[in-house]
Design a protein around this motif. Structure first.
Motif, short mmCIF file in Angstrom:
data_model
loop_
_atom_site.label_atom_id
_atom_site.label_comp_id
_atom_site.label_asym_id
_atom_site.label_seq_id
_atom_site.Cartn_x
_atom_site.Cartn_y
_atom_site.Cartn_z
N ASN A 142 5.20 -7.85 -8.17
CA ASN A 142 6.32 -7.10 -8.75
C ASN A 142 6.57 -5.77 -8.03
O ASN A 142 6.59 -4.70 -8.66
N PRO A 143 6.80 -5.81 -6.71
CA PRO A 143 7.08 -4.56 -5.99
C PRO A 143 8.47 -4.02 -6.32
O PRO A 143 9.37 -4.78 -6.68
N ASN A 144 8.60 -2.72 -6.19
CA ASN A 144 9.86 -2.02 -6.46
C ASN A 144 10.36 -1.41 -5.15
O ASN A 144 9.70 -0.56 -4.57
N ASN A 145 11.51 -1.85 -4.70
CA ASN A 145 12.02 -1.38 -3.41
C ASN A 145 12.86 -0.12 -3.52
O ASN A 145 13.77 0.10 -2.72
N HIS A 146 12.54 0.72 -4.47
CA HIS A 146 13.22 2.01 -4.54
C HIS A 146 12.65 2.98 -3.51
O HIS A 146 13.38 3.56 -2.71
N ALA A 147 11.34 3.14 -3.51
CA ALA A 147 10.67 4.01 -2.54
C ALA A 147 9.67 3.18 -1.76
O ALA A 147 9.20 2.15 -2.23
N THR A 183 6.96 8.79 1.99
CA THR A 183 5.79 8.35 2.73
C THR A 183 6.16 8.08 4.18
O THR A 183 5.38 7.55 4.94
N SER A 184 7.38 8.40 4.55
CA SER A 184 7.85 8.18 5.91
C SER A 184 8.96 9.17 6.20
O SER A 184 9.63 9.66 5.28
N GLU A 185 9.16 9.48 7.47
CA GLU A 185 10.26 10.37 7.84
C GLU A 185 11.59 9.64 7.79
O GLU A 185 12.65 10.26 7.77
N ASP A 186 11.55 8.29 7.81
CA ASP A 186 12.78 7.51 7.72
C ASP A 186 13.35 7.60 6.31
O ASP A 186 12.63 7.83 5.34
N LEU A 187 14.67 7.37 6.20
CA LEU A 187 15.29 7.29 4.88
C LEU A 187 14.66 6.13 4.11
O LEU A 187 14.58 5.01 4.61
N HIS A 188 14.18 6.40 2.90
CA HIS A 188 13.69 5.27 2.11
C HIS A 188 14.89 4.64 1.41
O HIS A 188 15.96 5.22 1.28
N LEU A 189 14.69 3.40 0.97
CA LEU A 189 15.82 2.62 0.46
C LEU A 189 16.46 3.25 -0.77
O LEU A 189 17.65 3.08 -1.01
N ALA A 199 14.30 -5.15 -7.37
CA ALA A 199 13.24 -6.14 -7.20
C ALA A 199 12.91 -6.35 -5.73
O ALA A 199 13.72 -6.86 -4.96
N GLY A 200 11.69 -5.97 -5.36
CA GLY A 200 11.24 -6.23 -4.00
C GLY A 200 11.15 -7.72 -3.71
O GLY A 200 11.24 -8.15 -2.56
N ALA A 201 10.99 -8.52 -4.76
CA ALA A 201 10.90 -9.97 -4.59
C ALA A 201 12.17 -10.54 -3.98
O ALA A 201 12.12 -11.53 -3.24
N ALA A 202 13.32 -9.94 -4.28
CA ALA A 202 14.58 -10.42 -3.70
C ALA A 202 14.57 -10.24 -2.19
O ALA A 202 15.04 -11.10 -1.44
#
Length: 446
Positions: free
Chosen positions: A84-89, A290-296, A306-309
């Motif tokens: 159940n990962p969350n792709n917000h950060a 956790t990264s210099e890149d833009l997070h999602l 949903a990271g599952a998607a």
């Protein structure tokens, strides 16, 4: 799911269990325990309830835009959902976030955007279009957003949500936009639909682009339904003119949970200019980097997603490349051919008549042994109801303005303002060889 897919999923879940166990032994809290008897009882009732669905998986279902996800796709989704990962950060799901970036980059390349773009997955095509129209509003404040009268109804609705004026562009008899009917000075963005959800029509991007560029108007492409057909742009099976021009649009939306073999909950929005990311700027006390890149989460109106998607889409694109002769191409060719086979068969029918030749894989048709538009509507509804009642076939109904219908079929007397016809969406490749049986069943009730 076939046995091979089950075996694959079981093996992968076992591997995932090994990873979970590597962090040390632990036991589930007893408050979360459910007895075997209760579990069996609930899931038994659940199976009974779900069996009341229409057979979306079977070629006999040719109603709405419901395409079953590939078994291996939902196996990948199920694997990810066990975490159940969350792709917000990025730290909400590092692997699934990376897979989202890779999958979205592949879609951007597919649509011709190259490496410089901004984009992410969404919960649906509706939300993806909302984001695109929101950026349209922010890019051209105090300007209107225009879309054709054949576009999806959500564009008008989203304009209301965004409190920006939406303008419907009339469509001429030759399917061109009546651009003379709108004032270009008032328009900031025009929506062009490549694959309308009504009859799968491809709107004339090639005619609208030069007009929009001349007036400094942005172009947003709603390819929620038809986007994956771009894979056939050089095949000769479809007119590739508009599909080749997609990279000139300012934004594109596609819905992988339609022709992309995904479970529901997967849309995608892409922007050609990464600089629109400035509109998403926010400051949250609990979001850190956790990264210099833009997070999602920085480039999305949605927060938790949903990271599952993302995992499921990434896995699908590994197995089904976005190519004409491999992966998605052969699947979509069969969907196209199913609609064309049905169109040809109806051409010889004594009981049905096609409304018009299909552009993609959606076909409209109606009972022909009547004389008026009111009789067509009544008979179409009768056939529609009979199919579901007898569980013999599953279609959908589609309403058309009577004057539009009369232009193509003047032999029928117009006595209503609208005409209801039958509609079939041939999203499953298995339907290519099934449509003769489908037609035979439908004709029994005409």
């Amino acid at each position: 799911m076939d046995e091979a897919s089950k075996k694959t999923l079981d093996h992968a879940l076992n591997k995932l269990s090994e990873w979970k166990s590597s962090f040390g032994a632990w036991e589930q809290d007893p408050t979360l325990t459910v007895s075997e008897e209760k579990t069996a009882e609930v899931f038994g009732r659940l199976a009974q309830r779900l069996a009341c669905n229409f057979p979306f998986h079977h070629p006999v279902y040719a109603g709405q835009m419901l395409k079953p996800p590939h078994p291996l796709t939902w196996a990948a989704y199920a694997m990810a959902m066990s975490i159940n990962p969350n792709n917000h950060a990025l730290d909400g799901g590092p692997p699934s976030s990376e897979m989202e970036k890779e999958a979205v980059a592949e879609l951007a390349q597919f649509f011709g955007y190259g490496n410089e773009f901004l984009g992410h997955l969404t919960a649906s095509g509706t939300i993806a279009n909302l984001e695109a129209l929101w950026v349209a509003r922010e890019s051209h404040p105090n300007k209107k957003i225009a879309f054709s009268e054949n576009s999806h109804y959500t564009h008008h609705r989203m304009c209301g949500v965004l409190r920006v004026e939406g303008v419907k562009i009339p469509v001429l008899e030759n399917s061109a936009f009546d651009l003379d009917a709108i004032n270009p000075k008032e328009i900031g963005t025009v929506v062009v639909t490549l694959g309308t959800t009504g009859l799968g029509e491809v709107e004339p991007l090639n005619e609208i682009l030069p007009w929009a560029k001349k007036h400094g108007i942005r172009i947003h492409i709603d390819a929620a339904y038809g986007g994956f057909f771009r894979v056939l742009k050089d095949s000769g099976l479809i007119d590739g003119t508009n599909w080749h021009l997609m990279e000139q649009a300012d934004s594109i939306v596609v819905d992988p949970h339609k022709h992309g073999l995904q479970p529901y909950g997967c849309g995608c929005v892409l922007f050609k200019d990464p600089a629109v990311g400035k509109f998403y700027k926010h400051d949250s006390p609990y979001t850190y980097f956790t990264s210099e890149d833009l997070h999602l989460g920085e480039i999305s109106l949605e927060c938790s997603r949903a990271g599952a998607a993302a995992v499921a889409l990434w896995a699908t694109l590994q197995m089904f490349p976005l190519k004409e002769k491999e992966g998605f191409g052969p699947v979509l060719k069969k969907c196209l051919q199913a609609a064309r086979n049905m169109y040809d068969l109806i051409g010889s029918s004594q009981k049905l008549k096609a409304f018009k030749k299909p552009v993609l894989d959606i076909l409209g048709y109606f009972p022909s042994e009547v004389k008026t538009t009111s009789e067509i509507s009544a008979k179409s509804k009768e056939v529609f109801d009979a199919g579901m009642r007898e569980q013999s076939f599953y279609l959908s109904l589609y309403k058309i303005p009577a004057d539009t219908f009369h232009r193509l079929h003047p032999e029928y007397k117009t006595d209503t303002e609208q005409v209801t016809i039958l509609r079939s969406v041939f999203m499953k490749p298995e339907q290519e060889g099934f449509v003769s049986k489908l037609l035979e069943r439908i004709e029994r009730y005409c």
